[in-house]
Design an enzyme around this catalytic site. Structure first.
Site, PDB file in Angstrom:
ATOM      1  N   ASN A  33       0.825  -1.217   0.000  1.00 27.99           N
ATOM      2  CA  ASN A  33       0.000   0.000   0.000  1.00 27.99           C
ATOM      3  C   ASN A  33       0.856   1.261   0.000  1.00 27.99           C
ATOM      4  OD1 ASN A  33       0.982   0.159   2.582  1.00 27.99           O
ATOM      5  ND2 ASN A  33      -1.011   0.048   3.614  1.00 27.99           N
ATOM      6  N   LYS A  85       6.569  -1.155  11.459  1.00 27.35           N
ATOM      7  CA  LYS A  85       7.688  -1.707  12.231  1.00 27.35           C
ATOM      8  C   LYS A  85       8.434  -0.698  13.130  1.00 27.35           C
ATOM      9  CE  LYS A  85      11.165  -0.837   8.763  1.00 27.35           C
ATOM     10  NZ  LYS A  85      12.389  -1.225   8.122  1.00 27.35           N
ATOM     11  N   SER A 125      10.277 -11.889  14.295  1.00 25.48           N
ATOM     12  CA  SER A 125      11.436 -11.131  14.759  1.00 25.48           C
ATOM     13  C   SER A 125      11.981 -11.771  16.028  1.00 25.48           C
ATOM     14  CB  SER A 125      10.959  -9.713  15.073  1.00 25.48           C
ATOM     15  OG  SER A 125      11.883  -9.042  15.883  1.00 25.48           O
ATOM     16  N   TYR A 150       4.761  -3.139  19.027  1.00 26.00           N
ATOM     17  CA  TYR A 150       5.186  -3.706  17.738  1.00 26.00           C
ATOM     18  C   TYR A 150       5.618  -5.161  17.937  1.00 26.00           C
ATOM     19  CZ  TYR A 150       8.520  -5.250  14.258  1.00 26.00           C
ATOM     20  OH  TYR A 150       9.207  -6.027  13.358  1.00 26.00           O
ATOM     21  N   LYS A 154       4.094  -9.243  16.701  1.00 28.57           N
ATOM     22  CA  LYS A 154       4.796 -10.395  16.103  1.00 28.57           C
ATOM     23  C   LYS A 154       4.477 -11.669  16.893  1.00 28.57           C
ATOM     24  CE  LYS A 154       6.457  -8.246  12.737  1.00 28.57           C
ATOM     25  NZ  LYS A 154       5.967  -8.531  11.390  1.00 28.57           N
ATOM     26  N   LEU A 201      20.338   1.565  14.163  1.00 32.45           N
ATOM     27  CA  LEU A 201      21.755   1.934  14.219  1.00 32.45           C
ATOM     28  C   LEU A 201      22.369   2.207  12.843  1.00 32.45           C
ATOM     29  CD1 LEU A 201      24.309   2.255  15.924  1.00 32.45           C
ATOM     30  CD2 LEU A 201      24.604  -0.233  15.843  1.00 32.45           C
TER      31      LEU A 201
HETATM   32  P1  NAD Z   1       9.335  -1.977   5.445  1.00 29.75           P
HETATM   33  O1  NAD Z   1       8.509  -0.969   6.140  1.00 29.75           O
HETATM   34  O2  NAD Z   1      10.467  -1.497   4.618  1.00 29.75           O
HETATM   35  O3  NAD Z   1       8.402  -2.886   4.519  1.00 29.75           O
HETATM   36  C1  NAD Z   1       7.082  -3.190   4.843  1.00 29.75           C
HETATM   37  C2  NAD Z   1       6.225  -2.846   3.636  1.00 29.75           C
HETATM   38  O4  NAD Z   1       4.880  -3.191   3.922  1.00 29.75           O
HETATM   39  C3  NAD Z   1       6.244  -1.363   3.292  1.00 29.75           C
HETATM   40  O5  NAD Z   1       6.553  -1.215   1.919  1.00 29.75           O
HETATM   41  C4  NAD Z   1       4.831  -0.891   3.592  1.00 29.75           C
HETATM   42  O6  NAD Z   1       4.418   0.126   2.702  1.00 29.75           O
HETATM   43  C5  NAD Z   1       4.040  -2.162   3.437  1.00 29.75           C
HETATM   44  N1  NAD Z   1       2.809  -2.236   4.225  1.00 29.75           N
HETATM   45  C6  NAD Z   1       2.635  -1.969   5.540  1.00 29.75           C
HETATM   46  N2  NAD Z   1       1.370  -2.201   5.902  1.00 29.75           N
HETATM   47  C7  NAD Z   1       0.724  -2.642   4.796  1.00 29.75           C
HETATM   48  C8  NAD Z   1      -0.609  -3.066   4.525  1.00 29.75           C
HETATM   49  N3  NAD Z   1      -1.547  -3.062   5.476  1.00 29.75           N
HETATM   50  N4  NAD Z   1      -0.914  -3.461   3.279  1.00 29.75           N
HETATM   51  C9  NAD Z   1       0.011  -3.461   2.296  1.00 29.75           C
HETATM   52  N5  NAD Z   1       1.275  -3.067   2.490  1.00 29.75           N
HETATM   53  C10 NAD Z   1       1.627  -2.662   3.727  1.00 29.75           C
HETATM   54  O7  NAD Z   1       9.833  -3.030   6.541  1.00 29.75           O
HETATM   55  P2  NAD Z   1      10.915  -4.189   6.414  1.00 29.75           P
HETATM   56  O8  NAD Z   1      12.108  -3.807   7.199  1.00 29.75           O
HETATM   57  O9  NAD Z   1      11.055  -4.604   5.011  1.00 29.75           O
HETATM   58  O10 NAD Z   1      10.172  -5.312   7.240  1.00 29.75           O
HETATM   59  C11 NAD Z   1       9.442  -6.347   6.610  1.00 29.75           C
HETATM   60  C12 NAD Z   1       8.851  -7.247   7.661  1.00 29.75           C
HETATM   61  O11 NAD Z   1       9.898  -7.802   8.458  1.00 29.75           O
HETATM   62  C13 NAD Z   1       7.914  -6.557   8.640  1.00 29.75           C
HETATM   63  O12 NAD Z   1       6.867  -7.443   8.947  1.00 29.75           O
HETATM   64  C14 NAD Z   1       8.782  -6.322   9.851  1.00 29.75           C
HETATM   65  O13 NAD Z   1       8.023  -6.233  11.005  1.00 29.75           O
HETATM   66  C15 NAD Z   1       9.646  -7.559   9.838  1.00 29.75           C
HETATM   67  N6  NAD Z   1      10.931  -7.410  10.542  1.00 29.75           N
HETATM   68  C16 NAD Z   1      11.782  -6.410  10.154  1.00 29.75           C
HETATM   69  C17 NAD Z   1      12.985  -6.248  10.823  1.00 29.75           C
HETATM   70  C18 NAD Z   1      13.939  -5.145  10.443  1.00 29.75           C
HETATM   71  O14 NAD Z   1      14.839  -4.855  11.239  1.00 29.75           O
HETATM   72  N7  NAD Z   1      13.812  -4.536   9.271  1.00 29.75           N
HETATM   73  C19 NAD Z   1      13.322  -7.108  11.893  1.00 29.75           C
HETATM   74  C20 NAD Z   1      12.431  -8.121  12.236  1.00 29.75           C
HETATM   75  C21 NAD Z   1      11.230  -8.264  11.547  1.00 29.75           C
HETATM   76  N1  UFG Z   2      21.778   2.224  18.855  1.00 29.52           N
HETATM   77  C1  UFG Z   2      22.609   3.257  19.219  1.00 29.52           C
HETATM   78  N2  UFG Z   2      22.403   4.462  18.619  1.00 29.52           N
HETATM   79  C2  UFG Z   2      21.417   4.678  17.695  1.00 29.52           C
HETATM   80  C3  UFG Z   2      20.584   3.597  17.335  1.00 29.52           C
HETATM   81  C4  UFG Z   2      20.788   2.374  17.950  1.00 29.52           C
HETATM   82  O1  UFG Z   2      23.497   3.106  20.047  1.00 29.52           O
HETATM   83  O2  UFG Z   2      21.276   5.797  17.214  1.00 29.52           O
HETATM   84  C5  UFG Z   2      22.000   0.902  19.493  1.00 29.52           C
HETATM   85  C6  UFG Z   2      20.770   0.441  20.253  1.00 29.52           C
HETATM   86  O3  UFG Z   2      20.776   0.994  21.549  1.00 29.52           O
HETATM   87  C7  UFG Z   2      20.963  -1.073  20.223  1.00 29.52           C
HETATM   88  C8  UFG Z   2      21.683  -1.316  18.889  1.00 29.52           C
HETATM   89  O4  UFG Z   2      22.212  -0.064  18.494  1.00 29.52           O
HETATM   90  O5  UFG Z   2      21.820  -1.423  21.259  1.00 29.52           O
HETATM   91  C9  UFG Z   2      20.759  -1.824  17.801  1.00 29.52           C
HETATM   92  O6  UFG Z   2      19.639  -0.949  17.726  1.00 29.52           O
HETATM   93  P1  UFG Z   2      18.585  -0.999  16.544  1.00 29.52           P
HETATM   94  O7  UFG Z   2      17.522  -0.008  16.853  1.00 29.52           O
HETATM   95  O8  UFG Z   2      19.274  -0.893  15.226  1.00 29.52           O
HETATM   96  O9  UFG Z   2      18.032  -2.475  16.618  1.00 29.52           O
HETATM   97  P2  UFG Z   2      17.237  -3.213  17.794  1.00 29.52           P
HETATM   98  O10 UFG Z   2      17.890  -4.521  17.960  1.00 29.52           O
HETATM   99  O11 UFG Z   2      17.097  -2.391  18.992  1.00 29.52           O
HETATM  100  O12 UFG Z   2      15.794  -3.321  17.151  1.00 29.52           O
HETATM  101  C10 UFG Z   2      15.571  -4.249  16.099  1.00 29.52           C
HETATM  102  C11 UFG Z   2      14.456  -3.777  15.194  1.00 29.52           C
HETATM  103  C12 UFG Z   2      13.157  -3.738  15.942  1.00 29.52           C
HETATM  104  C13 UFG Z   2      12.888  -5.042  16.641  1.00 29.52           C
HETATM  105  C14 UFG Z   2      14.067  -5.412  17.484  1.00 29.52           C
HETATM  106  C15 UFG Z   2      13.943  -6.771  18.091  1.00 29.52           C
HETATM  107  O13 UFG Z   2      14.742  -2.502  14.690  1.00 29.52           O
HETATM  108  O14 UFG Z   2      12.135  -3.526  15.000  1.00 29.52           O
HETATM  109  O15 UFG Z   2      15.247  -5.463  16.669  1.00 29.52           O
HETATM  110  O16 UFG Z   2      13.687  -7.688  17.082  1.00 29.52           O
HETATM  111  F1  UFG Z   2      11.801  -4.957  17.452  1.00 29.52           F
END
Ligand code: NAD
Ligand code: UFG
Length: 341
Positions: A33, A85, A125, A150, A154, A201
């Site tokens: 979307n 997310k 996640s 969030y 999951k 990060l």
């Molecule tokens: P992202 O936001 O880049 O991609 C998600 C996509 O889904 C986006 O393009 C958004 O527009 C679309 N979207 C959201 N809600 C929607 C809906 N209702 N209908 C249609 N499209 C929709 O995120 P990402 O980093 O690619 O993450 C993908 C998946 O992996 C997510 O489910 C996220 O929770 C999970 N995940 C991500 C991370 C991370 O660090 N990136 C870690 C663990 C899990």
């Molecule tokens: N960090 C910094 N400075 C910053 C950003 C992050 O020191 O500006 C540190 C955080 O404190 C943490 C590490 O970098 O210690 C990683 O942080 P991120 O935010 O990159 O990643 P997290 O592991 O905290 O979070 C990720 C995803 C979340 C998810 C979580 C657990 O971004 O969506 O893992 O799965 F919920």
């Protein structure tokens, strides 16, 4: 070519996975979307692969969209990335997250039942393990209440999928628990495009290096870890993408309905300071950073035991953090050019 529906297909992990699927001989059909991604991703995918990917702009909570797509491109499997997310936003507005992430998953499962779609690969996640006692977690590590709404979505979606599978005679699912996906495609044409000030990060590091942010704050230097900073399992997004292809091939081989849970990580913990060093080493850039207070809710140390995913999926992360930091930096430079074009 087998059609695979990829929800969230223009997003960060979805777009990299679409490429990996195509390379493996599948036809990814993208549904998004565009809430957190943009249409230019489709052009980039075409530039990299030489083909146009079918794309549907629509919402996962719209039950009709699945029938429409299925009619044009019949599919047997769905990879469900679509979700919000942003951890901080979910704390401020949990209902937005419950509606999009949990409702989206429920509507999708109902559509799968209606259309007799057999296989689901779900983006979970490592947040489902909470703040674990032992930093190295296996799929058997007890699940814990995640720190944010969030993370809670999951956990709930995992449980909903499990219960729907228990009641269904022909549905299989693989729950992929990603650790910390970072980096970008080596072409520099797709990657993560954070909105506003990055929480994560790596985008904060690359934005600091390019001059968008002045200084990176390292949250906490007194944790009980090797250098006092938090430890994560950072994994190249292209390795995460490859894991989806492996999970798909694996689930397609099943002869009876099954549920799998896999850790998708490298198996190695890296501290925040080590990641900064890796960035400096692989780019030759000196990063401006300083210590700041701990960030509320941060897990101290977590990394994956990947024995199960490595052996069952015949998949292993191939790229290292230097590769990921180099690719993240190339992507940041492309974004800079794109914004200044
Ligand atoms: P992202 O936001 O880049 O991609 C998600 C996509 O889904 C986006 O393009 C958004 O527009 C679309 N979207 C959201 N809600 C929607 C809906 N209702 N209908 C249609 N499209 C929709 O995120 P990402 O980093 O690619 O993450 C993908 C998946 O992996 C997510 O489910 C996220 O929770 C999970 N995940 C991500 C991370 C991370 O660090 N990136 C870690 C663990 C899990
Ligand atoms: N960090 C910094 N400075 C910053 C950003 C992050 O020191 O500006 C540190 C955080 O404190 C943490 C590490 O970098 O210690 C990683 O942080 P991120 O935010 O990159 O990643 P997290 O592991 O905290 O979070 C990720 C995803 C979340 C998810 C979580 C657990 O971004 O969506 O893992 O799965 F919920």
């Amino acid at each position: 070519m087998k059609n695979i529906l990829v929800t969230g297909g223009t997003g960060y992990i979805g777009s990299h996975t679409a490429l990996a699927l195509r390379e493996a001989g599948y036809q990814p059909i993208l549904l998004d979307n565009l809430d957190n991604s943009e249409l230019f991703v489709l052009d980039s995918l075409e530039k990299i692969s030489g083909v146009k990917f079918p794309f549907f702009e629509g919402d996962c909570r719209d039950s009709e969209i699945y029938s429409k797509i299925h009619e044009l491109y019949p599919f047997d499997s769905i990879i469900h990335f679509a979700a919000h997310k942003a951890v901080g936003e979910s704390v401020e507005n949990p209902l937005k997250y419950f509606d999009n992430n949990i409702n989206g998953c429920i509507v999708l499962l109902a559509a799968m039942k209606k259309l007799h779609v057999k296989n689901l690969i779900f983006s979970s996640s490592c947040t489902v393990y909470g703040n674990p006692e032992n930093a190295m977690v296996t799929e058997q590590t007890p699940l814990a209440m995640p720190e944010s709404p969030y993370g809670y979505t999951k956990l709930v979606c995992e449980q909903i999928i499990e219960q729907v599978l228990n009641s269904s005679s022909n549905l299989s699912a693989s729950l992929l628990r990603y650790f910390n996906p970072i980096g970008a495609h080596q072409s520099g044409l797709i990657g993560e495009k954070p909105v506003g000030i990055p929480n994560n990060l790596v985008p904060y590091i690359t934005q600091t290096a390019i001059g968008i942010r002045e200084c990176l704050s390292v949250f906490g230097n007194d944790y009980p870890t090797q250098d006092g900073t938090c430890v994560r399992d950072f994994i190249h997004v292209c390795d995460v993408a490859d894991a989806h292809v492996a999970a798909l091939k694996h689930i397609e081989k099943q002869t009876k309905p099954s549920l799998f849970k896999f850790n998708i990580g490298t198996g190695k913990g890296t501290s925040v300071l080590e990641l900064i060093s890796s960035f400096e080493e692989s780019t030759g850039i000196k990063l401006n950073w300083r210590y700041a207070d701990r960030r509320t809710g941060d897990v101290i140390e977590i990394f994956a035991n990947t024995d199960l995913s490595n052996s069952t999926l015949e998949w292993k992360a191939k790229r290292n953090i230097n590769d990921a930091m180099r690719d993240a930096w190339n992507w940041e430079k492309s974004l800079h050019d794109l914004n200044n074009a």
